[in-house]
Design a protein around this motif. Structure first.
Motif, PDB file in Angstrom:
ATOM      1  N   LYS A 159     -64.878  -1.278  -6.157  1.00 21.33           N
ATOM      2  CA  LYS A 159     -64.876   0.039  -5.530  1.00 21.33           C
ATOM      3  C   LYS A 159     -66.173   0.774  -5.821  1.00 21.33           C
ATOM      4  O   LYS A 159     -66.715   1.471  -4.950  1.00 21.33           O
ATOM      5  CB  LYS A 159     -63.675   0.859  -6.040  1.00 21.33           C
ATOM      6  N   TRP A 160     -66.679   0.632  -7.022  1.00 17.16           N
ATOM      7  CA  TRP A 160     -67.978   1.222  -7.352  1.00 17.16           C
ATOM      8  C   TRP A 160     -69.106   0.505  -6.606  1.00 17.16           C
ATOM      9  O   TRP A 160     -70.012   1.143  -6.078  1.00 17.16           O
ATOM     10  CB  TRP A 160     -68.228   1.124  -8.863  1.00 17.16           C
ATOM     11  N   ILE A 161     -69.045  -0.826  -6.566  1.00 18.75           N
ATOM     12  CA  ILE A 161     -70.117  -1.597  -5.925  1.00 18.75           C
ATOM     13  C   ILE A 161     -70.207  -1.298  -4.439  1.00 18.75           C
ATOM     14  O   ILE A 161     -71.299  -1.176  -3.870  1.00 18.75           O
ATOM     15  CB  ILE A 161     -69.887  -3.104  -6.162  1.00 18.75           C
ATOM     16  N   LEU A 162     -69.051  -1.182  -3.770  1.00 17.68           N
ATOM     17  CA  LEU A 162     -69.023  -1.015  -2.314  1.00 17.68           C
ATOM     18  C   LEU A 162     -69.011   0.450  -1.884  1.00 17.68           C
ATOM     19  O   LEU A 162     -69.005   0.724  -0.677  1.00 17.68           O
ATOM     20  CB  LEU A 162     -67.804  -1.721  -1.730  1.00 17.68           C
ATOM     21  N   ASN A 163     -69.016   1.376  -2.819  1.00 14.78           N
ATOM     22  CA  ASN A 163     -69.070   2.796  -2.474  1.00 14.78           C
ATOM     23  C   ASN A 163     -70.419   3.114  -1.839  1.00 14.78           C
ATOM     24  O   ASN A 163     -71.464   2.912  -2.464  1.00 14.78           O
ATOM     25  CB  ASN A 163     -68.868   3.637  -3.737  1.00 14.78           C
ATOM     26  N   PRO A 164     -70.452   3.620  -0.584  1.00 14.32           N
ATOM     27  CA  PRO A 164     -71.740   3.851   0.085  1.00 14.32           C
ATOM     28  C   PRO A 164     -72.655   4.804  -0.667  1.00 14.32           C
ATOM     29  O   PRO A 164     -73.890   4.670  -0.589  1.00 14.32           O
ATOM     30  CB  PRO A 164     -71.325   4.430   1.448  1.00 14.32           C
ATOM     31  N   GLU A 188     -75.086   0.013  -1.079  1.00 12.12           N
ATOM     32  CA  GLU A 188     -75.845   0.702  -0.024  1.00 12.12           C
ATOM     33  C   GLU A 188     -76.884   1.645  -0.626  1.00 12.12           C
ATOM     34  O   GLU A 188     -78.040   1.664  -0.177  1.00 12.12           O
ATOM     35  CB  GLU A 188     -74.884   1.477   0.878  1.00 12.12           C
ATOM     36  N   LYS A 189     -76.521   2.386  -1.643  1.00 15.09           N
ATOM     37  CA  LYS A 189     -77.475   3.301  -2.284  1.00 15.09           C
ATOM     38  C   LYS A 189     -78.601   2.529  -2.958  1.00 15.09           C
ATOM     39  O   LYS A 189     -79.771   2.945  -2.922  1.00 15.09           O
ATOM     40  CB  LYS A 189     -76.762   4.174  -3.303  1.00 15.09           C
ATOM     41  N   LEU A 190     -78.275   1.396  -3.567  1.00 18.11           N
ATOM     42  CA  LEU A 190     -79.295   0.581  -4.231  1.00 18.11           C
ATOM     43  C   LEU A 190     -80.331   0.090  -3.239  1.00 18.11           C
ATOM     44  O   LEU A 190     -81.542   0.169  -3.503  1.00 18.11           O
ATOM     45  CB  LEU A 190     -78.621  -0.607  -4.927  1.00 18.11           C
ATOM     46  N   VAL A 191     -79.891  -0.394  -2.082  1.00 14.59           N
ATOM     47  CA  VAL A 191     -80.836  -0.882  -1.069  1.00 14.59           C
ATOM     48  C   VAL A 191     -81.653   0.273  -0.501  1.00 14.59           C
ATOM     49  O   VAL A 191     -82.847   0.125  -0.220  1.00 14.59           O
ATOM     50  CB  VAL A 191     -80.070  -1.633   0.041  1.00 14.59           C
ATOM     51  N   HIS A 192     -81.029   1.440  -0.356  1.00 13.90           N
ATOM     52  CA  HIS A 192     -81.788   2.618   0.089  1.00 13.90           C
ATOM     53  C   HIS A 192     -82.874   2.960  -0.916  1.00 13.90           C
ATOM     54  O   HIS A 192     -84.016   3.284  -0.530  1.00 13.90           O
ATOM     55  CB  HIS A 192     -80.853   3.811   0.276  1.00 13.90           C
ATOM     56  N   ASN A 213     -82.340   2.287   6.457  1.00 13.95           N
ATOM     57  CA  ASN A 213     -81.474   2.006   7.596  1.00 13.95           C
ATOM     58  C   ASN A 213     -80.341   1.035   7.258  1.00 13.95           C
ATOM     59  O   ASN A 213     -79.493   0.754   8.108  1.00 13.95           O
ATOM     60  CB  ASN A 213     -82.308   1.426   8.742  1.00 13.95           C
ATOM     61  N   PHE A 214     -80.324   0.510   6.042  1.00  9.18           N
ATOM     62  CA  PHE A 214     -79.280  -0.432   5.651  1.00  9.18           C
ATOM     63  C   PHE A 214     -77.960   0.306   5.462  1.00  9.18           C
ATOM     64  O   PHE A 214     -77.904   1.366   4.828  1.00  9.18           O
ATOM     65  CB  PHE A 214     -79.668  -1.130   4.337  1.00  9.18           C
ATOM     66  N   THR A 215     -76.907  -0.236   6.033  1.00 10.83           N
ATOM     67  CA  THR A 215     -75.571   0.363   5.875  1.00 10.83           C
ATOM     68  C   THR A 215     -74.571  -0.720   5.486  1.00 10.83           C
ATOM     69  O   THR A 215     -74.633  -1.863   5.970  1.00 10.83           O
ATOM     70  CB  THR A 215     -75.085   1.031   7.174  1.00 10.83           C
TER      71      THR A 215
END
Length: 311
Positions: free
Chosen positions: A141-146, A151-155, A161-163
């Motif tokens: 749940k923490w890993i997949l939380n946007p 998602e935040k890590l890739v941003h 633009n990664f979602t």
């Protein structure tokens, strides 16, 4: 001058002592296993019978033992949420079993090649199985939380633009449960397949290599077909995990957004205890049992049929 003593004669055991030993041998296993068998009869099969009977009553907050027929099942099948939960179980169960089988078998074949650091890799793969589904669900749940995880890590890495919003997307949320479940159980499947692979006779493999068979052909034509009993055990365990999935879903999505990732176990729990509809919850529990039997009976039939043909 030495004298040899006469050999000591063995005294026969008294007849009464032999009889007591025979009685002890006959009754001791029964006395040891008796409490376990009795507890299973009461707390497993007894409560299955009780749940089945409650599903045929108009029980609400408290049990009502007045027989009313199959009305609870009719009501159950008219609830859209039940069909959503059943469809989610089909999606989750099918993908969960397929991916666990593929990944577990692939890792087992890899480790069967006697690669370096096999012990360390086996421990790494098995580590998720040491965690509870609550811990696994919370971590994913923490890993997949946007706003917190992947998602935040890739941003932050410079890809705005990664979602990856599957966790909050009602059309994709059930697939996050598949991801977490596969991560948790693939190592266990690998361990079962690896044990089966190590039990295959090496002389058969060497004979096939002498005949010119390649390694992929040996595994596809000889080794993997010999793992039929392991496949049976793995399918049985994975199907059981999928059908009774409750804690993983509750920790990861809580059945949401809305009821998009609802499963029958959550449906049964909420209607039985949160909404005070015990009879309806019992009916859903019996449908889950019917699903287990629908998986178990064909598997046992195929395994028994295969064992008869192998004789």
């Amino acid at each position: 001058m030495t004298t040899q003593s006469a050999p000591r004669q063995a005294h026969p055991r008294p007849h009464g002592s032999s009889r007591l030993a025979a009685i002890a041998d006959a009754w001791l296993p029964r006395l040891v296993l008796g409490p376990t068998v009795l507890a299973s009869l009461v707390f497993v099969y007894g409560f299955i019978f009780l749940t089945g009977y409650l599903s045929l009553t108009d029980s609400r907050l408290m049990p009502n033992f007045t027989f009313t027929g199959f009305g609870q099942y009719t009501t159950l099948f008219e609830i859209d949420r039940w069909w959503v939960a059943a469809a989610n179980l089909g999606i989750f169960g099918g993908l969960f079993i397929a991916f666990c089988l593929a990944i577990g078998l692939g890792m087992a074949v890899l480790l069967d090649q006697k690669i370096r650091a096999e012990g360390a890799l086996r421990a790494i793969y098995l580590y998720p199985m040491a965690l509870s589904f609550i811990v696994t669900g919370t971590a994913w749940k923490w890993i997949l939380n946007p706003g917190l995880g992947l998602e935040k890590l890739v941003h932050d890495w410079g890809f705005p633009n990664f979602t990856f919003d599957w966790l909050v997307n009602s059309d994709l949320s059930i697939y996050t449960v598949v991801i977490a479940g596969v991560w948790q159980s693939s190592g266990f499947v690998m361990a079962l397949f690896l044990a089966g692979l190590r039990g295959v006779d090496d002389s058969i493999i060497k004979a096939a290599m002498v005949d010119g068979a390649s390694l992929p052909t040996i595994y596809l034509r000889i080794v993997i077909p010999a793992l039929r009993p392991v496949f049976f055990s793995v399918l049985l365990v994975l199907a059981h995990i999928a059908i009774k999935s409750f804690d993983l879903v509750m920790a990861l999505t809580a059945g949401g957004p809305g009821t998009s990732s609802d499963v029958p176990a959550i449906f049964m729990y909420q209607f039985s205890f949160s909404r005070g509809q015990l009879g309806l919850g019992a009916a859903s529990a019996m449908m889950m049992l019917a699903t287990v039997l629908a998986v178990l009976v064909p598997l046992m039939y195929m395994e028994t049929k295969g064992a008869r043909h192998a004789r």
